[in-house]
Design an enzyme around this catalytic site. Structure first.
Site, PDB file in Angstrom:
ATOM      1  N   GLY B  10      -3.783  52.992  -6.409  1.00 58.32           N
ATOM      2  CA  GLY B  10      -4.420  52.578  -5.162  1.00 58.32           C
ATOM      3  C   GLY B  10      -3.811  51.307  -4.603  1.00 58.32           C
ATOM      4  O   GLY B  10      -3.577  50.343  -5.322  1.00 58.32           O
ATOM      5  N   GLU B 169     -20.681  45.454  12.712  1.00 54.78           N
ATOM      6  CA  GLU B 169     -19.383  45.025  13.247  1.00 54.78           C
ATOM      7  C   GLU B 169     -18.813  46.078  14.196  1.00 54.78           C
ATOM      8  O   GLU B 169     -18.197  45.755  15.211  1.00 54.78           O
ATOM      9  CB  GLU B 169     -18.403  44.742  12.105  1.00 54.78           C
ATOM     10  CG  GLU B 169     -18.780  43.504  11.284  1.00 54.78           C
ATOM     11  CD  GLU B 169     -17.616  42.944  10.488  1.00 54.78           C
ATOM     12  OE1 GLU B 169     -16.903  43.737   9.858  1.00 54.78           O
ATOM     13  OE2 GLU B 169     -17.407  41.716  10.500  1.00 54.78           O
ATOM     14  N   ALA B 313     -14.026  42.858   0.037  1.00 57.62           N
ATOM     15  CA  ALA B 313     -12.605  42.535  -0.062  1.00 57.62           C
ATOM     16  C   ALA B 313     -12.426  41.239  -0.854  1.00 57.62           C
ATOM     17  O   ALA B 313     -11.553  41.131  -1.718  1.00 57.62           O
ATOM     18  CB  ALA B 313     -12.017  42.383   1.336  1.00 57.62           C
TER      19      ALA B 313
END
Lengths: 399, 399
Positions: B10, B169, B313
């Protein structure tokens, strides 16, 4: 002592130019001029294929009507024509009714599908600002789906039916646009098909052979496939079925195979051929001294060749000049003039910087033809609104 | 005496940053590092909602992998992981098989649909470059169809399921984008609906109340409708059916209601909770000393709050640092460190120049929060590729 009413139906080349000419020919005390159009903008039909391909933004192609006509001299009615009642001198719009003393019918065209099954329902056509931005976005969306949905070939196959003027110009723009789409959506160019299908034995039927050959070579080199002598039998949700039984699966099918006059004209009870009125030499409707017809709704015979002129922007614009002067003559008891098209030349664009054309007996290729095409386009803008309009909407390369 | 093989699955935040850290921690003679990723690019998942709305181009969000990692130190394999065979130390890709001595599982997330009928088939999700450019084009195409197809409301109704971070968002970006779409397709802004539907009694559950109120006020003022305490019962081709029986017709439905760990992890036979592995304190897979897990596939407990950290993140990036050092320690017989997230702050963007956030105990609103968001984004780019990467891909306002 009310002023005579002049009613113009349609704001395409013939209609808008009639309004421009009439506001110039007549003083505002002489007549009451009304222009009816569906949208509050005019658009250049001959540029729509570029908007459909996504190589030119549609705002470049359209011009707000109040930027063209003098709103003090011409009434503008934004509405849709539903019916022309010829015997009552009445026009029914969606939201009102209008009477007239002089009528100019300039309602443009409808697609001609020649009875091909499913074409009307499943194929796009290049006919208005609304229709071309839908085509552009449909192509974009199909390409965007490709890598999400297992990369089926049909999503990136574009079939263009008809290899006449619009068909050829459209595939030329697609050949420019497809590499950009491939970059945008991470698709190898060689996977994409642009297939142009034509029932006649050649593309651009009736055009000079040498020019046609140039066009085919140029477009094939840029990845366009041609199938000529290949009628389309059927169009469905998945693609097209050809007369020879072959099926081409395609998410995007655009029909450019032909146009006819607006259906409202025949529905009004006027005599038409494929929706077109074979007008008198002074552009009047036979039997109706106070009705003029311009553009796609008017059939004009080229007596030398003994066949109809193709209904082009060039002819529609010239008709507007004649109609303007003839209405003035009618009002003042003068003599009406005959309409004689003055065909200055024909240029077909093949994409950025590429075109073919004929001006008089001179053949033009490549960059020269392309430059000539721009001259023609800019000349129209000049007739419409002088130098400021050319600067605003022209295809200019200033640097 | 072959070098130990480190295999990273990944190329999201956790994976790409692990590669970056390992190429820094280890000499090229110490290990053979291989990174497997489906695409030849990394992308910033936290920016995808902007690409989906069409307010930021997806090329800004993605970074070519060979621009990040040193191809002399890391082998890059562009392929898709099909299966992890944990007992054979083997990973099956679409086109090859790879063995490893150390494995880093950083395969990201799958959408969590909570068993809502039809959601998987009929709703878009914001999860990859491919998926977001499809959303963007789907919205554009729906708006382009509107004036061609009788102006049905559903074509310009956008339903966003879920009012968590991504949902909020995303509607913030849509509020910026919709006026542009309205200009592009000649649609009155007041006809367009952006409806954000949330099952929980509030938007941004768990977030500071004052900030939530600011967000709601700001977004409602810009034309976003909120339906809270409103579970979606069903999603179909026409729109959504709410638990209260109400139907909202919408051409575009985007599900942001939640994510789970990648299905490959549980399919490999590892113990997971909604696809996430409750990793050991040193980020290793329980029972597997040589397998590390990062990002969305790793479940980390916030012991103070006694609940899992949301997989962000920020945490994935920090995990990569720990994993880099821990693999080095394992190879050299050193001591492995414990992972401790250092939550610097959380900022949710509400669109151009608008955001809410918390840094430490300080609440941020509007332009200040928005500036902080950009600082966070640019800091990541700095970690990834230094100043040149910030210049290339950063959200900078230089003038």
């Amino acid at each position: 002592m009310s002023k005579p009413k002049i009613l113009i139906l349609g704001g395409g080349y013939g209609g808008i130019m009639s309004a421009v000419r009439l506001q110039k020919e007549l003083g505002s005390d002489e007549a009451e001029i009304t222009l009816v159009n569906k949208h509050n903008y005019h658009y250049q039909t001959t540029w729509l294929h570029e908007n459909a391909a996504g190589t030119l933004h549609h705002d470049k192609t359209r011009i707000m009507i109040d930027n063209i006509i003098d709103m003090n001299k011409v009434n503008f009615v934004q509405d849709t024509v539903k019916e022309i009642k010829k015997d009552e001198k009445l026009v029914i719009l969606d939201n009102q009714e209008l009477t007239y003393d002089y009528l100019i019918i300039a309602l443009g065209s409808d697609p001609e599908t020649f009875g091909i099954q499913g074409l009307k329902e499943n194929a796009f056509s290049i006919r208005s600002i609304n229709s071309v931005r839908k085509i552009r976005e449909h192509i974009d969306y199909s390409f965007a789906r490709y890598n999400n949905e297992g990369q089926p070939d049909e999503l990136i196959t574009i079939v263009v039916g008809g290899a006449g003027f619009t068909g050829i110009e459209f595939v030329g723009e697609l050949a420019d646009r497809v590499p950009e789409l491939c970059r945008e959506y991470d698709i190898p160019r060689e996977k994409v098909r642009i297939v142009n299908i034509e029932a006649a034995p050649t593309v651009l039927p009736g055009f000079d052979e040498e020019l046609v050959e140039y066009a085919i070579n140029n477009l094939e080199r840029r990845g366009v496939e041609f199938l000529v002598s290949t009628p389309i039998k059927e169009c469905n949700e998945d693609g097209v079925i050809l007369a020879n039984g072959e099926e081409i699966k395609a998410a995007t099918i655009v029909w450019t195979g032909g146009v006819r006059g607006n259906h409202l004209v025949e529905e009004a009870g006027f005599e038409t051929m494929r929706g077109r009125v074979k007008v008198d030499k002074d552009l009047r409707m036979p039997g109706f001294d106070y009705i003029f017809v311009a553009g796609d709704c008017a059939l004009i015979i080229d007596e030398e060749a003994n066949r109809p002129y193709p209904p082009t922007a060039q002819i529609a614009i010239q008709q507007a000049y004649t109609i303007g002067r003839n209405i003035k003559a009618l009002m003042n008891g003068g003599k009406l003039e005959e309409f004689k098209p003055d065909i200055k030349g024909t240029v077909a664009s093949l994409g950025k910087g590429e075109a073919i054309g004929k001006v008089g007996n001179k053949k033009l290729f490549g960059a020269t033809a392309s430059a000539m095409k721009k001259v023609i386009d800019n000349r129209y803008l000049f007739l419409l609104g002088g130098v400021p309009m050319v600067i605003k909407k022209g295809k200019l390369k200033l640097f």
